[in-house]
Design an enzyme around this catalytic site. Structure first.
Site, PDB file in Angstrom:
ATOM      1  N   CYS A 122       0.820  -1.224   0.000  1.00 60.70           N
ATOM      2  CA  CYS A 122       0.000   0.000   0.000  1.00 60.70           C
ATOM      3  C   CYS A 122       0.851   1.270   0.000  1.00 60.70           C
ATOM      4  CB  CYS A 122      -0.923   0.018   1.205  1.00 60.70           C
ATOM      5  SG  CYS A 122      -1.932  -1.452   1.312  1.00 60.70           S
ATOM      6  N   HIS A 125      -2.774   6.978   2.654  1.00 55.75           N
ATOM      7  CA  HIS A 125      -3.283   5.691   2.186  1.00 55.75           C
ATOM      8  C   HIS A 125      -4.657   5.465   2.803  1.00 55.75           C
ATOM      9  CE1 HIS A 125      -3.950   1.688   1.135  1.00 55.75           C
ATOM     10  NE2 HIS A 125      -3.749   1.191   2.342  1.00 55.75           N
ATOM     11  N   ASN A 177     -10.100   0.156  -0.120  1.00 60.31           N
ATOM     12  CA  ASN A 177      -8.637   0.147  -0.036  1.00 60.31           C
ATOM     13  C   ASN A 177      -8.096  -0.439  -1.342  1.00 60.31           C
ATOM     14  OD1 ASN A 177      -5.961  -0.467   0.458  1.00 60.31           O
ATOM     15  ND2 ASN A 177      -6.309  -1.384   2.468  1.00 60.31           N
TER      16      ASN A 177
HETATM   17  O1  UT7 Z   1      -3.917  -1.389   3.572  1.00 58.59           O
HETATM   18  C1  UT7 Z   1      -2.964  -1.601   4.523  1.00 58.59           C
HETATM   19  C2  UT7 Z   1      -3.233  -2.614   5.515  1.00 58.59           C
HETATM   20  N1  UT7 Z   1      -4.594  -2.802   5.973  1.00 58.59           N
HETATM   21  C3  UT7 Z   1      -5.119  -2.094   6.989  1.00 58.59           C
HETATM   22  O2  UT7 Z   1      -4.594  -1.106   7.412  1.00 58.59           O
HETATM   23  C4  UT7 Z   1      -6.346  -2.622   7.647  1.00 58.59           C
HETATM   24  C5  UT7 Z   1      -6.306  -2.271   9.087  1.00 58.59           C
HETATM   25  N2  UT7 Z   1      -7.380  -2.887   9.841  1.00 58.59           N
HETATM   26  C6  UT7 Z   1      -8.658  -2.514   9.772  1.00 58.59           C
HETATM   27  O3  UT7 Z   1      -9.020  -1.642   9.003  1.00 58.59           O
HETATM   28  C7  UT7 Z   1      -9.640  -3.175  10.730  1.00 58.59           C
HETATM   29  O4  UT7 Z   1      -8.922  -3.925  11.685  1.00 58.59           O
HETATM   30  C8  UT7 Z   1     -10.703  -4.093  10.041  1.00 58.59           C
HETATM   31  C9  UT7 Z   1     -11.668  -3.239   9.265  1.00 58.59           C
HETATM   32  C10 UT7 Z   1      -9.989  -5.082   9.131  1.00 58.59           C
HETATM   33  C11 UT7 Z   1     -11.505  -4.869  11.090  1.00 58.59           C
HETATM   34  O5  UT7 Z   1     -12.066  -3.981  12.019  1.00 58.59           O
HETATM   35  P1  UT7 Z   1     -11.931  -4.257  13.588  1.00 58.59           P
HETATM   36  O6  UT7 Z   1     -12.702  -3.204  14.255  1.00 58.59           O
HETATM   37  O7  UT7 Z   1     -10.455  -4.346  13.883  1.00 58.59           O
HETATM   38  O8  UT7 Z   1     -12.673  -5.636  13.725  1.00 58.59           O
HETATM   39  P2  UT7 Z   1     -12.126  -7.046  14.273  1.00 58.59           P
HETATM   40  O9  UT7 Z   1     -11.214  -7.664  13.274  1.00 58.59           O
HETATM   41  O10 UT7 Z   1     -11.634  -6.851  15.656  1.00 58.59           O
HETATM   42  O11 UT7 Z   1     -13.449  -7.881  14.303  1.00 58.59           O
HETATM   43  C12 UT7 Z   1     -14.544  -7.502  15.121  1.00 58.59           C
HETATM   44  C13 UT7 Z   1     -15.713  -8.434  14.856  1.00 58.59           C
HETATM   45  C14 UT7 Z   1     -15.356  -9.921  14.846  1.00 58.59           C
HETATM   46  O12 UT7 Z   1     -16.406 -10.614  15.455  1.00 58.59           O
HETATM   47  P3  UT7 Z   1     -16.281 -11.131  16.976  1.00 58.59           P
HETATM   48  O13 UT7 Z   1     -15.083 -12.021  16.983  1.00 58.59           O
HETATM   49  O14 UT7 Z   1     -16.080  -9.871  17.794  1.00 58.59           O
HETATM   50  O15 UT7 Z   1     -17.575 -11.806  17.194  1.00 58.59           O
HETATM   51  C15 UT7 Z   1     -15.345 -10.267  13.372  1.00 58.59           C
HETATM   52  O16 UT7 Z   1     -15.687 -11.590  13.128  1.00 58.59           O
HETATM   53  O17 UT7 Z   1     -16.282  -8.142  13.559  1.00 58.59           O
HETATM   54  C16 UT7 Z   1     -16.431  -9.358  12.833  1.00 58.59           C
HETATM   55  N3  UT7 Z   1     -16.300  -9.082  11.411  1.00 58.59           N
HETATM   56  C17 UT7 Z   1     -17.346  -8.775  10.616  1.00 58.59           C
HETATM   57  N4  UT7 Z   1     -18.657  -8.650  10.862  1.00 58.59           N
HETATM   58  C18 UT7 Z   1     -19.441  -8.320   9.831  1.00 58.59           C
HETATM   59  C19 UT7 Z   1     -15.167  -9.054  10.687  1.00 58.59           C
HETATM   60  N5  UT7 Z   1     -15.445  -8.728   9.409  1.00 58.59           N
HETATM   61  C20 UT7 Z   1     -16.791  -8.561   9.344  1.00 58.59           C
HETATM   62  C21 UT7 Z   1     -17.674  -8.213   8.317  1.00 58.59           C
HETATM   63  N6  UT7 Z   1     -18.993  -8.092   8.596  1.00 58.59           N
HETATM   64  N7  UT7 Z   1     -17.252  -7.979   7.062  1.00 58.59           N
END
Ligand code: UT7
Length: 332
Positions: free
Chosen positions: A120, A259, A289
Site C-alpha cells: 500500500c 493511504h 482500499n
Molecule cells: O492497507 C494496509 C493494511 N490494511 C489495513 O490497514 C487494515 C487495518 N485494519 C482494519 O481496518 C480493521 O482492523 C478491520 C476493518 C480489518 C476490522 O475492524 P476491527 O474493528 O479491527 O474488527 P475485528 O477484526 O476486531 O473484528 C470484530 C468483529 C469480529 O467478530 P467477533 O469475533 O467480535 O464476534 C469479526 O468476526 O467483527 C467481525 N467481522 C465482521 N462482521 C461483519 C469481521 N469482518 C466482518 C464483516 N462483517 N465484514
C-alpha cells in the site's frame, strides 16, 4: 537546470491521471456474498462501495489508461519517457515486470522499466525512487503508477478481508521543476511484522500446488486489528519526520493525501497530527482500499477537485504490508 540548496535538481509532479474500472460493488452486493452488513462495513471501515476490474482487465490495462491521462496532463510524449516504475502487488504475471507490458502499450521505447513491491506504500516509494533518478540527472523524467487488481487475490469467502478492497490505478509524471517540488521524503520498514499481511502461496516459499489452492493460500491474508494498531503510529511518525526534514510544522500542511485503509485510521491520524478533518483527503467511501492505487488516485482526485493549489504544502503518507511506510512533503 533547476537546483535546490544541496545542488541537486528539484523534482516535482508535473501531471497526474487515474483510471477506475466501471463495475461498482456496493456493500449491499457484499451482503449477498458473505455474512456482513452495510452497517458493519460503513461504521468499521468507512467504505460504501468499491470498483472491480472486468474479467479481461489485468493490472497493466488499468495502468496504461491512468498513465495516458497523466502523460497528457503533463504534456509529455510516451516516446520521451525515460523511466517507468510500477508499484503493484497484483502484477499481470510473476515476470516479466508489469512495467514492461505498460512500456509496450504506451510505445515508451526509451524508458527503463521495473516494478516495486511495497504494497500500500508502493506509490509513495515509487515517487521517492523516481525523484532520486531525476535529481541526480540520470533521467529527465519518470512515470510512476500505483495500480492494483486486488479482486484477483481477494478471498470472496472471507468476510474479514473481502469487504475492504477494490481495484484502480493512479499515475504521476515527475520531472525537474523551477520551484517547490518534493521537499523531503522518508521510507521506513519493520520486517518483524511481515506475517501480519501477506499472500502466502505462489512464490518460492510455497509454490502453487493443488494443496496450496485447496488451503486458499493464494489469497491475501491479514490480521486486521494488529495492522490497525501499528498503522496510526507509523503514519504519524513518518509525517513528523518528513515535516522536520523540510523545516515545516503540521500547521503548514494544506492537505494530507494518506493511504486509504480505514476511515478510523485516517481520523486518528488527523487527531494525532492535530489537523482538522478537512485537511485530510478521503476517497475510501467510494473506492475502498486499493493498496498502492489509493494514494495515487486520491492525489489525482484532490487536484481535479481543486483541493490542491499552486504553492500548497501536500503530505503524502502511506503504510502497508511488510510492514513498510513512506511519506513525502511536496510544495505544489
Ligand atoms: O492497507 C494496509 C493494511 N490494511 C489495513 O490497514 C487494515 C487495518 N485494519 C482494519 O481496518 C480493521 O482492523 C478491520 C476493518 C480489518 C476490522 O475492524 P476491527 O474493528 O479491527 O474488527 P475485528 O477484526 O476486531 O473484528 C470484530 C468483529 C469480529 O467478530 P467477533 O469475533 O467480535 O464476534 C469479526 O468476526 O467483527 C467481525 N467481522 C465482521 N462482521 C461483519 C469481521 N469482518 C466482518 C464483516 N462483517 N465484514
Amino acid at each position: 537546470m533547476f537546483k535546490d540548496k544541496n545542488d541537486v535538481r528539484r523534482v516535482g509532479i508535473i501531471g497526474v491521471g487515474e483510471y477506475l474500472p466501471k463495475k461498482v460493488l456496493t456493500n449491499a452486493d457484499l451482503e449477498k456474498i458473505v455474512e456482513t452488513s452495510d452497517e458493519w462495513i460503513t461504521t468499521r471501515t468507512g467504505i460504501k462501495e468499491r470498483r472491480i476490474a472486468a474479467k479481461e482487465e489485468a493490472v497493466s490495462d488499468l495502468a496504461v489508461k491512468a498513465a495516458q491521462a497523466a502523460l497528457a496532463d503533463a504534456g509529455v510524449l510516451a516516446a520521451d519517457l525515460e523511466l517507468i516504475i510500477i508499484a503493484t502487488i497484483t502484477p499481470d504475471m510473476q515476470f516479466p515486470s508489469t512495467a514492461c507490458f505498460i512500456q509496450k502499450s504506451l510505445g515508451a521505447k526509451k524508458a527503463a522499466c521495473f516494478d516495486i513491491s511495497a504494497a500500500c506504500a508502493g506509490f509513495v516509494h515509487a515517487i521517492v525512487i523516481a525523484q532520486q533518478f531525476i535529481s541526480t540527472g540520470l533521467y529527465k523524467n519518470a512515470l510512476v503508477v500505483g495500480v492494483e487488481v486486488l479482486s484477483s487475490i481477494t478471498d470472496w469467502q472471507d468476510r474479514n478481508t473481502c469487504v475492504l478492497f477494490g481495484d484502480g490505478a493512479g499515475a504521476a509524471v515527475l520531472a525537474p521543476v523551477k520551484s517547490g517540488g518534493i521537499l523531503s521524503s522518508y521510507l521506513g520498514s519493520d520486517g518483524t511484522q511481515a506475517e501480519l499481511l501477506m499472500l502466502p502461496a505462489g512464490g518460492s516459499r510455497y509454490p502453487t500446488t493443488h494443496e496450496t489452492v485447496d488451503k486458499r493460500m493464494h489469497y491475501l491474508k491479514m490480521q486486521g486489528n494488529e495492522v490497525f494498531k501499528l498503522a496510526v503510529n507509523v503514519m504519524a511518525d513518518a509525517a513528523q519526520i518528513v515535516l522536520k526534514k523540510a523545516g515545516l510544522e503540521c500547521s503548514d500542511i494544506d492537505l494530507v493525501i494518506p493511504h486509504q485503509a480505514n476511515i478510523r485510521i485516517l481520523l486518528a491520524l488527523a487527531k494525532k497530527l492535530n489537523l482538522p478533518e478537512d485537511k485530510v483527503y478521503f476517497n475510501i467511501e467510494k473506492y475502498g482500499n486499493m493498496s498502492s492505487a489509493s494514494t495515487a488516485t486520491a492525489l489525482c482526485q484532490a487536484i481535479r477537485e481543486g483541493r490542491i493549489k499552486k504553492g500548497d504544502i501536500v503530505l503524502l503518507d502511506a503504510f502497508g504490508a511488510g510492514l513498510v511506510w513512506a511519506a513525502c512533503v511536496i510544495e505544489w
